[in-house]
Design an enzyme around this catalytic site. Sequence first.
Site, PDB file in Angstrom:
ATOM      1  N   SER A 135      44.763  35.402  32.895  1.00  0.00           N
ATOM      2  CA  SER A 135      45.295  35.312  34.250  1.00  0.00           C
ATOM      3  C   SER A 135      46.781  35.665  34.193  1.00  0.00           C
ATOM      4  O   SER A 135      47.556  35.010  33.498  1.00  0.00           O
ATOM      5  CB  SER A 135      45.097  33.879  34.769  1.00  0.00           C
ATOM      6  OG  SER A 135      45.694  33.719  36.032  1.00  0.00           O
ATOM      7  N   LYS A 161      42.959  38.984  35.415  1.00  0.00           N
ATOM      8  CA  LYS A 161      43.090  38.460  36.784  1.00  0.00           C
ATOM      9  C   LYS A 161      44.550  38.565  37.180  1.00  0.00           C
ATOM     10  O   LYS A 161      45.428  38.158  36.416  1.00  0.00           O
ATOM     11  CB  LYS A 161      42.618  37.011  36.811  1.00  0.00           C
ATOM     12  CG  LYS A 161      42.953  36.238  38.077  1.00  0.00           C
ATOM     13  CD  LYS A 161      42.168  34.943  38.139  1.00  0.00           C
ATOM     14  CE  LYS A 161      43.070  33.734  38.277  1.00  0.00           C
ATOM     15  NZ  LYS A 161      42.295  32.473  38.349  1.00  0.00           N
ATOM     16  N   LYS A 163      47.491  37.510  39.871  1.00  0.00           N
ATOM     17  CA  LYS A 163      47.879  36.629  40.960  1.00  0.00           C
ATOM     18  C   LYS A 163      48.480  37.490  42.064  1.00  0.00           C
ATOM     19  O   LYS A 163      49.246  38.434  41.781  1.00  0.00           O
ATOM     20  CB  LYS A 163      48.907  35.609  40.467  1.00  0.00           C
ATOM     21  CG  LYS A 163      48.333  34.601  39.491  1.00  0.00           C
ATOM     22  CD  LYS A 163      47.374  33.639  40.193  1.00  0.00           C
ATOM     23  CE  LYS A 163      46.969  32.489  39.300  1.00  0.00           C
ATOM     24  NZ  LYS A 163      46.067  31.536  40.007  1.00  0.00           N
ATOM     25  N   ASP A 188      43.629  36.650  42.486  1.00  0.00           N
ATOM     26  CA  ASP A 188      43.623  35.249  42.921  1.00  0.00           C
ATOM     27  C   ASP A 188      44.825  35.015  43.828  1.00  0.00           C
ATOM     28  O   ASP A 188      45.973  35.180  43.407  1.00  0.00           O
ATOM     29  CB  ASP A 188      43.689  34.330  41.693  1.00  0.00           C
ATOM     30  CG  ASP A 188      43.547  32.848  42.049  1.00  0.00           C
ATOM     31  OD1 ASP A 188      43.409  32.519  43.246  1.00  0.00           O
ATOM     32  OD2 ASP A 188      43.573  32.025  41.114  1.00  0.00           O
ATOM     33  N   GLU A 213      39.637  35.831  44.602  1.00  0.00           N
ATOM     34  CA  GLU A 213      39.593  34.367  44.488  1.00  0.00           C
ATOM     35  C   GLU A 213      40.478  33.690  45.534  1.00  0.00           C
ATOM     36  O   GLU A 213      41.656  34.024  45.659  1.00  0.00           O
ATOM     37  CB  GLU A 213      40.037  33.987  43.065  1.00  0.00           C
ATOM     38  CG  GLU A 213      39.953  32.518  42.728  1.00  0.00           C
ATOM     39  CD  GLU A 213      40.324  32.270  41.249  1.00  0.00           C
ATOM     40  OE1 GLU A 213      40.285  33.223  40.436  1.00  0.00           O
ATOM     41  OE2 GLU A 213      40.657  31.119  40.921  1.00  0.00           O
ATOM     42  N   ASP A 238      37.834  28.688  44.590  1.00  0.00           N
ATOM     43  CA  ASP A 238      38.399  27.813  43.566  1.00  0.00           C
ATOM     44  C   ASP A 238      38.780  26.504  44.277  1.00  0.00           C
ATOM     45  O   ASP A 238      37.959  25.571  44.354  1.00  0.00           O
ATOM     46  CB  ASP A 238      39.605  28.523  42.908  1.00  0.00           C
ATOM     47  CG  ASP A 238      40.392  27.664  41.920  1.00  0.00           C
ATOM     48  OD1 ASP A 238      40.094  26.472  41.770  1.00  0.00           O
ATOM     49  OD2 ASP A 238      41.348  28.177  41.285  1.00  0.00           O
ATOM     50  N   LYS A 262      36.222  24.404  37.633  1.00  0.00           N
ATOM     51  CA  LYS A 262      37.229  23.757  36.784  1.00  0.00           C
ATOM     52  C   LYS A 262      36.871  22.281  36.757  1.00  0.00           C
ATOM     53  O   LYS A 262      36.901  21.622  37.802  1.00  0.00           O
ATOM     54  CB  LYS A 262      38.633  23.888  37.397  1.00  0.00           C
ATOM     55  CG  LYS A 262      39.184  25.298  37.463  1.00  0.00           C
ATOM     56  CD  LYS A 262      40.550  25.290  38.138  1.00  0.00           C
ATOM     57  CE  LYS A 262      41.098  26.712  38.209  1.00  0.00           C
ATOM     58  NZ  LYS A 262      42.341  26.782  38.999  1.00  0.00           N
ATOM     59  N   GLY A 290      40.916  27.973  34.744  1.00  0.00           N
ATOM     60  CA  GLY A 290      41.807  27.264  33.830  1.00  0.00           C
ATOM     61  C   GLY A 290      42.949  26.631  34.577  1.00  0.00           C
ATOM     62  O   GLY A 290      43.249  26.983  35.722  1.00  0.00           O
TER      63      GLY A 290
END
Length: 368
Positions: A135, A161, A163, A188, A213, A238, A262, A290
């Site tokens: 990530s 991934k 952000k 995400d 996400e 998430d 998670k 995570g």
Amino acid sequence: MRISRVTLYHLRMPMQSAFKTSFGSTMERECILLEASSEGLIGYGECVADRDPGYSYETAGTAWHVLTDFLIPEILKANLDSALELQKKIAHIRGHPMAKAGLEMVLWDLIGKRDGRSLQDLIGGVGDSVQVGVSVGIQDDQKTLVDVVEGYLRNGYERVKLKIMPGRDVEDVSAVRYAFPDLMLQVDANSAYDLESAKALFPMDEMDLLLIEQPLAEDDLWDHRQLQKKFTTPICLDESIGSERHARQALEMKACKVINIKPGRVGGLSQGIAIHNLCYQASIPVWCGGMLETGIGRAANLAIASLPGFIFPGDISATKRYYAEDITNEIFELNPGSSINVPNEPGLGVSVNSKALEKFTVKKTTIS
Ligand code: OSB
Ligand code: MG
């Protein structure tokens, strides 16, 4: 198992590099390590609540309060032989899933150590290793972002991934997609958009992403449903999935096509497993998210990610992606093929380095 004593360590760990998301930037990650004694054994758990209420309302401070004043007194000296028994005992304490998850992890570690079984074995996971990705936080500019991603690809990560946040979305992602046309790529937003501002994300539907996400608010399943109708790319939830019930409702509502699990967010490994089972039955892919865990939480994530419904690579990177020095003696490394081995020693399968623990502890208390 009768837990006779629990010590809490509030940890502050320097990160290898700043991790910037739509809710903030951090160079130090905080969490609470739980250490419990039971019948001559020592068990560990990690509560993933961070310093600030950016990702969730829980903080290391609220978790400390709820653990010391409510959760630990409730379970101390009780005879607990399963995570479900623990969850029943603490069910009347509302909310605070990260605090609860830390406590549940301790019990899994103790049960595994008592029975000589790994967490993976206890929960029915399969395989020696799991597929993982990395990530990547928001960078200063697109060139830096492409360089950072390239560095991770050189390390062997096969899924990335990114952000994103308003103003740092389509152009960032298209720069990475242009540089790496075949890369398994996903994004995400950590709830940074609403239905109106999310229109800016439409071009991403043409960027061959694995998933998008959590674009919208945590408590907004309905608008995620409205947005999913407009995207071919799967929306993955998430923050919005706090329980098995939320997961079922999200699927019934078609608010998403994929779920990020998670254990910390949903109140424990048992709850994560329940969501996995629900999604597995429904043929909905899940993957393990995570929370920048230490080796303790990472060990638990690797075990749960080995359940058969964890289809997409997890946000479970190698230790050195996060920390120059970790609190476990075991260091997790990336295998060729972008996988990490699942621990197979009893319990979580990791041990604590007391020197490192002491170094990163900012506050400590024992309850007995
Ligand atoms: O939203 O998945 C998230 C880290 C902290 C809080 C929330 C998230 C993340 C990550 C990093 O994306 C996951 C990891 O590598 O541990
Ligand atoms: Mg997320």
